[in-house]
Design an enzyme around this catalytic site. Sequence first.
Site: not given
Lengths: 284, 284, 284, 284
Positions: B201, B226-229
């Site tokens: 984040g 998927d953010l940052d995944e």
Amino acid sequence: MKKTTILINCPDKKGIIATVTNFIVAKKGNTTYVEQHVDNELEEFFMRLDCEFDQDEEKLTLFKESFDKHVASNYNMHWEMYNTDKKPKMALFVSKYDHCLYDILGRYASGELQVKIPIIISNHKDLEPIAIAFNVPFKHIPVNRDNKVEAEAEQLKALKDHKVDFIALARYMQILSSDFVNQFPNKIINIHHSFLPAFPGAKPYHSAYERGVKIIGATSHYVTSDLDEGPIIEQEVVRVSHIHNVQDFILKGRDLEKIVLSRAIKHHIERKVLVYNNKTVIFS
Amino acid sequence: MKKTTILINCPDKKGIIATVTNFIVAKKGNTTYVEQHVDNELEEFFMRLDCEFDQDEEKLTLFKESFDKHVASNYNMHWEMYNTDKKPKMALFVSKYDHCLYDILGRYASGELQVKIPIIISNHKDLEPIAIAFNVPFKHIPVNRDNKVEAEAEQLKALKDHKVDFIALARYMQILSSDFVNQFPNKIINIHHSFLPAFPGAKPYHSAYERGVKIIGATSHYVTSDLDEGPIIEQEVVRVSHIHNVQDFILKGRDLEKIVLSRAIKHHIERKVLVYNNKTVIFS
Amino acid sequence: MKKTTILINCPDKKGIIATVTNFIVAKKGNTTYVEQHVDNELEEFFMRLDCEFDQDEEKLTLFKESFDKHVASNYNMHWEMYNTDKKPKMALFVSKYDHCLYDILGRYASGELQVKIPIIISNHKDLEPIAIAFNVPFKHIPVNRDNKVEAEAEQLKALKDHKVDFIALARYMQILSSDFVNQFPNKIINIHHSFLPAFPGAKPYHSAYERGVKIIGATSHYVTSDLDEGPIIEQEVVRVSHIHNVQDFILKGRDLEKIVLSRAIKHHIERKVLVYNNKTVIFS
Amino acid sequence: MKKTTILINCPDKKGIIATVTNFIVAKKGNTTYVEQHVDNELEEFFMRLDCEFDQDEEKLTLFKESFDKHVASNYNMHWEMYNTDKKPKMALFVSKYDHCLYDILGRYASGELQVKIPIIISNHKDLEPIAIAFNVPFKHIPVNRDNKVEAEAEQLKALKDHKVDFIALARYMQILSSDFVNQFPNKIINIHHSFLPAFPGAKPYHSAYERGVKIIGATSHYVTSDLDEGPIIEQEVVRVSHIHNVQDFILKGRDLEKIVLSRAIKHHIERKVLVYNNKTVIFS
């Protein structure tokens, strides 16, 4: 199912990979892993293969002969084949420092190192209790100026008696003779307590302190008759600053030495090291 | 002489290496380099080959069809073949931070990166002078809550117009929509300013400072919905201590970010990355 | 409120810390930060203090005289006092390599370096466009075997004209004369592209490759009349392996060089470096 | 000559350094080393002093009372004073993993750690032979779901009997109750086998493998009643790649764990750690 590791190096040429992998297929083998390297400057080819054969020892001997005749000779290969299931035998040479010995024996006891240690040889008696605690035979062979030849003869005999494959010098503080070294080409692993080629010779931590470096290191290498000049297997470093004195360097260095030596031993045990031109190819 | 790189992954099976290298020989090709990996847990096989063919483009197309038919289909392979001599086209997305942009353009200018950069896209005008100094076209596409769909449409058009192969987000501070991301699977490289999965984040340096960690990091990964995944390509870390405040973390982090992003871009350009199961195999 | 930094070194003795901090209190100053080091072997004391004074420039001059008379002379101190708010002036010397120049100017432009750069001096014209892009004056002073004396005279004049406080050699490929160097004791920062003292001299990456090391480094040091022997300010390293050729070493080394040189420049700007006995104390 | 270490923290204010160093001079002490830190955000002041007094124990007690009255109370200080010559007593808690135990006992035996180890406590008998080999008393206190309260009571009794100052959990696999933890605030050192806050909880190597990170780590922290959330003392990392499986992660992690835990123990023994706001100041 026999598991074997094959190490090859030869002048670089077209078609080596296909030739070798084909030959293995033809002999009912399966290549489970291959790793390869080409030194473009020297035009030298390096390869490491893990193979499985549905064969007994005898047929593997036939494979070797056949490979020599039909493959190796065509490419002018230097090659070796190891039975992966057979643990090599390592002798440890130590003197008075115990940190590398503890580290190696701890890994040995926990099953991390796929090796047998039939003998620890030392020019001092100090570390015998550690050998006893870990249940490894310890042989005290004192070395001094006058008895060096005899001492080495005794060491060689012990190595022969225990069918030792290679030697790790775990901070062994005597210089081995060229005669001795030449009997174990690329089979004696030393740990030098500096970031070679910086600070060769004795007292490297003192020299590093004197020079005011901001990083110190340790180097594991195969021993050759040129002191501290053998092929480097592994190195590691740690940051220091003005707040650290020579004693701090030595303590920090110990942590490097044991880690670096153990890594080098592991590479050697797993047949991941190929020496060429006084340098090492370390397969992954 | 056509130089190509072939990337393969498929369920692990006996004989893949020999089959592939043989097929290349049969088609008058020469495998100059092979690297391979097996994920034993997932029983998945990965291989990267550098090959040379004495052929023109047309015959390579025939090779592809033939390989598909006679090799790939038998092993259920996912495979790709690249013309090594052809530089891929990379778009850079930036916002206001300039350190990654400087680093990439510096490497680009010095010839370190074998890539073309036809366009830099930014939601702000701040970095336009840098683009001009390096002679790279700069396109300002403002993004806000209300125009996101239109803005992305404009971005996509620019990417298409310039025949962009992949995108590097060099500290681009907008979140791309799933629709956008899905059009570039494993082709959008992001730099996240933390050692993921720690501190995902926004404001990771603030969180790291708050938690009192002794090491901070940066992570380059492919963007997924998927953010940052997404699959991690490269990470690097640096030591911090109580003497460093958030601002120091940010400054130290910048040095990580630019190095890590440039390394990831390089891996991608050299076709050394294979994505499988949301993880990366990075060939050496 | 005047912010100042005081750097002190002297033979170690009882009571220095209390004496100095007391004196500052007596002169209406406040010590906001103190860091100290004792070299027990050399029995030398080092201290760095950040202080605030409710005073104008004139009274600080009186403070200096008074400190000299009542404190420094009693302890045989070498000491310096800097106005923290005043940015020092740095000249950059470059030749043809641009990576360090880009890195420094990028940090300069973003406000990371609290320094002024009144002049870039180069023996080649190649990097002038970068200087122009960053809006920094560039002076081309060719150097060859025959004009070295005149060239250095011209350099010195330019440094004087711009009231330069210190010099950073950002891969400047000429050796400065002892005469030149002696005019800037501990004020010329060089970046050497090896992990000194390993591989001094020219072509260190080639030597490192030849030797087969597993880690390469870069070293920033103050220039003295002994080539590559000056006090080391900062070092950093990166891992290499057999897969890397000399060109790879050079590319990896560039990333080290720029980071290490920028760190050293930052230490110098923030008056965190004290040189003693050809070594550095780097305050945190 | 009594050697002492004084640790201080208090709200930041003008004149603390001078006040403290003066007071020590007034009491016939000599400050041999001072290190200081200010957290500007929290406006908190931290200091560590090494002092020498020409005094016996009794007079030092008077010093403490006087310092409390005339200095500490004025600045609202939290402060501690340690007799540097007195070795603290450390209990080791272990379960079945032996690598940290070997590492600590090896350093203990070689005199690297200035500590006494009066007792090793374990919930299993497996490591008793190691304790015996190193001549350290070993107490087996089994722990299960039903006897946790009684077991902790027995542990506490043993700690009291041996006058233990602090505890190192050397891969102790039981979670201590809040009641237990609260009796040793900032006195229980744990080693967590991940780079916290990434991968808290059990099986972090499995999680790290699953996520495909390129670097793994270990974290030593003081235990608080919030699991894995206590103040971090030290962290270290090592690079991994796709070629490493979970087992490789575990082996590489072991080397981190033992190094990191031993470093944290050393910091604690040398009274170099100050805890504030769930973070640590680690003096050098």
